[in-house]
Design a protein around this motif. Structure first.
Motif, PDB file in Angstrom:
ATOM      1  N   ALA A 102      25.661 -12.564  32.144  1.00 58.08           N
ATOM      2  CA  ALA A 102      24.514 -12.034  32.890  1.00 58.08           C
ATOM      3  C   ALA A 102      24.969 -10.986  33.881  1.00 58.08           C
ATOM      4  N   HIS A 103      24.089 -10.038  34.147  1.00 58.48           N
ATOM      5  CA  HIS A 103      24.350  -9.084  35.222  1.00 58.48           C
ATOM      6  C   HIS A 103      23.028  -8.660  35.851  1.00 58.48           C
ATOM      7  N   VAL A 104      23.119  -8.199  37.086  1.00 58.60           N
ATOM      8  CA  VAL A 104      21.956  -7.709  37.823  1.00 58.60           C
ATOM      9  C   VAL A 104      21.880  -6.201  37.593  1.00 58.60           C
ATOM     10  N   SER A 105      20.691  -5.736  37.220  1.00 61.86           N
ATOM     11  CA  SER A 105      20.555  -4.336  36.803  1.00 61.86           C
ATOM     12  C   SER A 105      19.429  -3.635  37.553  1.00 61.86           C
ATOM     13  N   VAL A 106      19.633  -2.341  37.806  1.00 61.92           N
ATOM     14  CA  VAL A 106      18.581  -1.465  38.324  1.00 61.92           C
ATOM     15  C   VAL A 106      18.273  -0.370  37.299  1.00 61.92           C
ATOM     16  N   ASP A 107      18.612  -0.645  36.043  1.00 57.05           N
ATOM     17  CA  ASP A 107      18.356   0.308  34.965  1.00 57.05           C
ATOM     18  C   ASP A 107      16.855   0.585  34.865  1.00 57.05           C
ATOM     19  N   GLU A 108      16.485   1.853  34.937  1.00 53.75           N
ATOM     20  CA  GLU A 108      15.069   2.228  34.993  1.00 53.75           C
ATOM     21  C   GLU A 108      14.317   1.791  33.734  1.00 53.75           C
ATOM     22  N   GLU A 109      14.964   1.866  32.595  1.00 53.12           N
ATOM     23  CA  GLU A 109      14.307   1.459  31.352  1.00 53.12           C
ATOM     24  C   GLU A 109      13.956  -0.028  31.376  1.00 53.12           C
ATOM     25  N   LYS A 110      14.857  -0.845  31.920  1.00 51.65           N
ATOM     26  CA  LYS A 110      14.598  -2.285  32.016  1.00 51.65           C
ATOM     27  C   LYS A 110      13.525  -2.570  33.071  1.00 51.65           C
ATOM     28  N   LEU A 111      13.575  -1.873  34.195  1.00 50.37           N
ATOM     29  CA  LEU A 111      12.556  -2.063  35.228  1.00 50.37           C
ATOM     30  C   LEU A 111      11.170  -1.688  34.722  1.00 50.37           C
ATOM     31  N   GLN A 112      11.094  -0.695  33.842  1.00 48.16           N
ATOM     32  CA  GLN A 112       9.808  -0.250  33.309  1.00 48.16           C
ATOM     33  C   GLN A 112       9.138  -1.308  32.440  1.00 48.16           C
ATOM     34  N   LEU A 113       9.906  -2.275  31.956  1.00 43.17           N
ATOM     35  CA  LEU A 113       9.318  -3.370  31.184  1.00 43.17           C
ATOM     36  C   LEU A 113       8.317  -4.160  32.026  1.00 43.17           C
ATOM     37  N   PHE A 114       8.434  -4.041  33.357  1.00 39.87           N
ATOM     38  CA  PHE A 114       7.596  -4.819  34.271  1.00 39.87           C
ATOM     39  C   PHE A 114       6.732  -3.913  35.158  1.00 39.87           C
ATOM     40  N   ALA A 115       6.503  -2.696  34.704  1.00 36.10           N
ATOM     41  CA  ALA A 115       5.754  -1.716  35.504  1.00 36.10           C
ATOM     42  C   ALA A 115       4.324  -2.156  35.758  1.00 36.10           C
ATOM     43  N   SER A 116       3.770  -2.988  34.893  1.00 35.80           N
ATOM     44  CA  SER A 116       2.380  -3.419  35.054  1.00 35.80           C
ATOM     45  C   SER A 116       2.235  -4.603  36.013  1.00 35.80           C
ATOM     46  N   GLU A 117       3.341  -5.148  36.498  1.00 34.32           N
ATOM     47  CA  GLU A 117       3.276  -6.281  37.420  1.00 34.32           C
ATOM     48  C   GLU A 117       2.643  -5.863  38.744  1.00 34.32           C
ATOM     49  N   LYS A 118       2.037  -6.819  39.445  1.00 26.90           N
ATOM     50  CA  LYS A 118       1.425  -6.540  40.735  1.00 26.90           C
ATOM     51  C   LYS A 118       2.438  -5.940  41.694  1.00 26.90           C
ATOM     52  N   ARG A 119       3.650  -6.513  41.702  1.00 28.20           N
ATOM     53  CA  ARG A 119       4.747  -5.961  42.500  1.00 28.20           C
ATOM     54  C   ARG A 119       5.954  -5.817  41.594  1.00 28.20           C
ATOM     55  N   ALA A 120       6.281  -4.587  41.263  1.00 27.40           N
ATOM     56  CA  ALA A 120       7.400  -4.335  40.348  1.00 27.40           C
ATOM     57  C   ALA A 120       8.700  -4.841  40.966  1.00 27.40           C
ATOM     58  N   PRO A 121       9.576  -5.433  40.161  1.00 29.49           N
ATOM     59  CA  PRO A 121      10.838  -5.944  40.703  1.00 29.49           C
ATOM     60  C   PRO A 121      11.773  -4.819  41.134  1.00 29.49           C
ATOM     61  N   LYS A 122      12.609  -5.113  42.136  1.00 29.67           N
ATOM     62  CA  LYS A 122      13.643  -4.167  42.559  1.00 29.67           C
ATOM     63  C   LYS A 122      14.821  -4.189  41.612  1.00 29.67           C
ATOM     64  N   VAL A 123      15.094  -5.378  41.049  1.00 31.06           N
ATOM     65  CA  VAL A 123      16.185  -5.545  40.093  1.00 31.06           C
ATOM     66  C   VAL A 123      15.710  -6.485  38.988  1.00 31.06           C
ATOM     67  N   VAL A 124      16.457  -6.478  37.888  1.00 33.65           N
ATOM     68  CA  VAL A 124      16.242  -7.453  36.823  1.00 33.65           C
ATOM     69  C   VAL A 124      17.570  -8.142  36.524  1.00 33.65           C
ATOM     70  N   ILE A 125      17.459  -9.317  35.929  1.00 31.54           N
ATOM     71  CA  ILE A 125      18.640 -10.029  35.441  1.00 31.54           C
ATOM     72  C   ILE A 125      18.671  -9.853  33.933  1.00 31.54           C
ATOM     73  N   GLU A 126      19.733  -9.279  33.436  1.00 30.55           N
ATOM     74  CA  GLU A 126      19.893  -9.109  31.991  1.00 30.55           C
ATOM     75  C   GLU A 126      20.875 -10.157  31.485  1.00 30.55           C
ATOM     76  N   VAL A 127      20.453 -10.928  30.501  1.00 27.80           N
ATOM     77  CA  VAL A 127      21.270 -11.996  29.949  1.00 27.80           C
ATOM     78  C   VAL A 127      21.612 -11.676  28.502  1.00 27.80           C
ATOM     79  N   THR A 128      22.889 -11.714  28.182  1.00 29.14           N
ATOM     80  CA  THR A 128      23.348 -11.576  26.802  1.00 29.14           C
ATOM     81  C   THR A 128      23.605 -12.975  26.255  1.00 29.14           C
TER      82      THR A 128
END
Length: 199
Positions: free
Chosen positions: A113-139
Motif C-alpha cells: 500500500a502507499h498514500v497517493s496524491v496522483d490526480e488521476e486517482k483523486l479524480q475517481l472521487f471527484a463527485s464526492e461531497k468532499r473530495a479526498p486530499k489523498v487516496v490509499i492505493e493497495v496492490t
C-alpha cells in the motif's frame, strides 16, 4: 506462552486443502463484486511501534477496483490523527476486511500500500461531497473469502442482536469523562449534526 509456530501446530490440525487453495493472488469476479457491494471496510496497518485497525465507510463501491490487482480507497474527512496513513507511509502494507450488511461472509485482502496524491486517482472521487486530499492505493497480494462462522456465532446482522444506542452513554459523555473535561458534554444530537457536515 506459545513462542513458536511449531508449538502452535502441536495444538491445531493442518488446515484443509480448500482453506489454502481459496487464497488468491488477485481479485476474481467474485471478489470484485463483493467490494462493489460493500459499504464498509476495516483497514489494518502497522509500523515498528504497533498496529492499528480503522473503520472506513461510504456508499457501496466507495472503494474503487481499478483492475484485478489494484484498489483505491479515498481518505474521507476524519479526526486528522492520520494513524493509518502514517503506518502505510512507514510500512508500505495494509490489510482490508470488507463487510456487506446482511452477508455473513467477509472478504480479506492483504497487500502493498502507499498514500497517493496522483490526480488521476483523486479524480475517481471527484463527485464526492468532499473530495479526498489523498487516496490509499493497495496492490493485492492475497485475497481470501472468509467463512461465515464468526458472524453466525455473533448473530451480528440478526434483529435480536441489535442494541438501543441508550445502552451506552453518548460518545460526548464517554469522551468527556475519559479526558476529564469540565462543562457540559456534547449531546448525541449535537454530535450527529456536526458529523453530518462531513458525511
Amino acid at each position: 506462552m506459545i513462542r513458536t509456530t511449531e508449538e502452535l501446530y502441536q495444538l491445531y490440525p493442518e488446515p484443509k486443502e480448500r482453506a489454502l487453495k481459496k487464497q488468491l493472488s488477485r481479485l476474481d469476479r467474485h471478489c470484485q463484486r463483493f467490494i462493489e457491494l460493500s459499504p464498509f471496510v476495516v483497514i489494518a496497518t502497522g509500523n515498528a511501534s504497533g498496529f492499528d485497525a480503522s473503520p472506513r465507510g461510504g456508499e457501496p463501491s466507495f472503494i474503487k477496483v481499478v483492475d484485478d490487482l489494484t484498489l483505491v480507497i479515498p481518505d474521507s474527512p476524519g479526526n486528522n490523527r492520520l494513524d493509518s496513513l502514517k503506518n502505510i507511509v512507514e510500512s508500505g502494507q495494509a490489510g482490508l476486511l470488507f463487510l456487506i450488511p446482511g452477508v455473513d461472509e467477509t472478504l480479506r485482502i492483504n497487500g502493498a500500500a502507499h498514500v497517493s496524491v496522483d490526480e488521476e486517482k483523486l479524480q475517481l472521487f471527484a463527485s464526492e461531497k468532499r473530495a479526498p486530499k489523498v487516496v490509499i492505493e493497495v496492490t493485492v497480494e492475497e485475497a481470501y473469502l472468509h467463512c461465515a462462522k464468526a458472524f453466525m456465532r455473533s448473530k451480528l446482522w440478526a434483529d435480536e442482536s441489535r442494541r438501543e444506542r441508550s445502552v451506552l452513554p453518548t460518545m460526548g459523555q464517554m469522551i468527556h469523562e475519559q479526558i476529564g473535561r469540565s462543562g457540559s458534554p456534547e449531546s448525541q444530537e449535537e454530535m450527529l449534526a456536526r458529523y453530518a457536515q462531513d458525511i
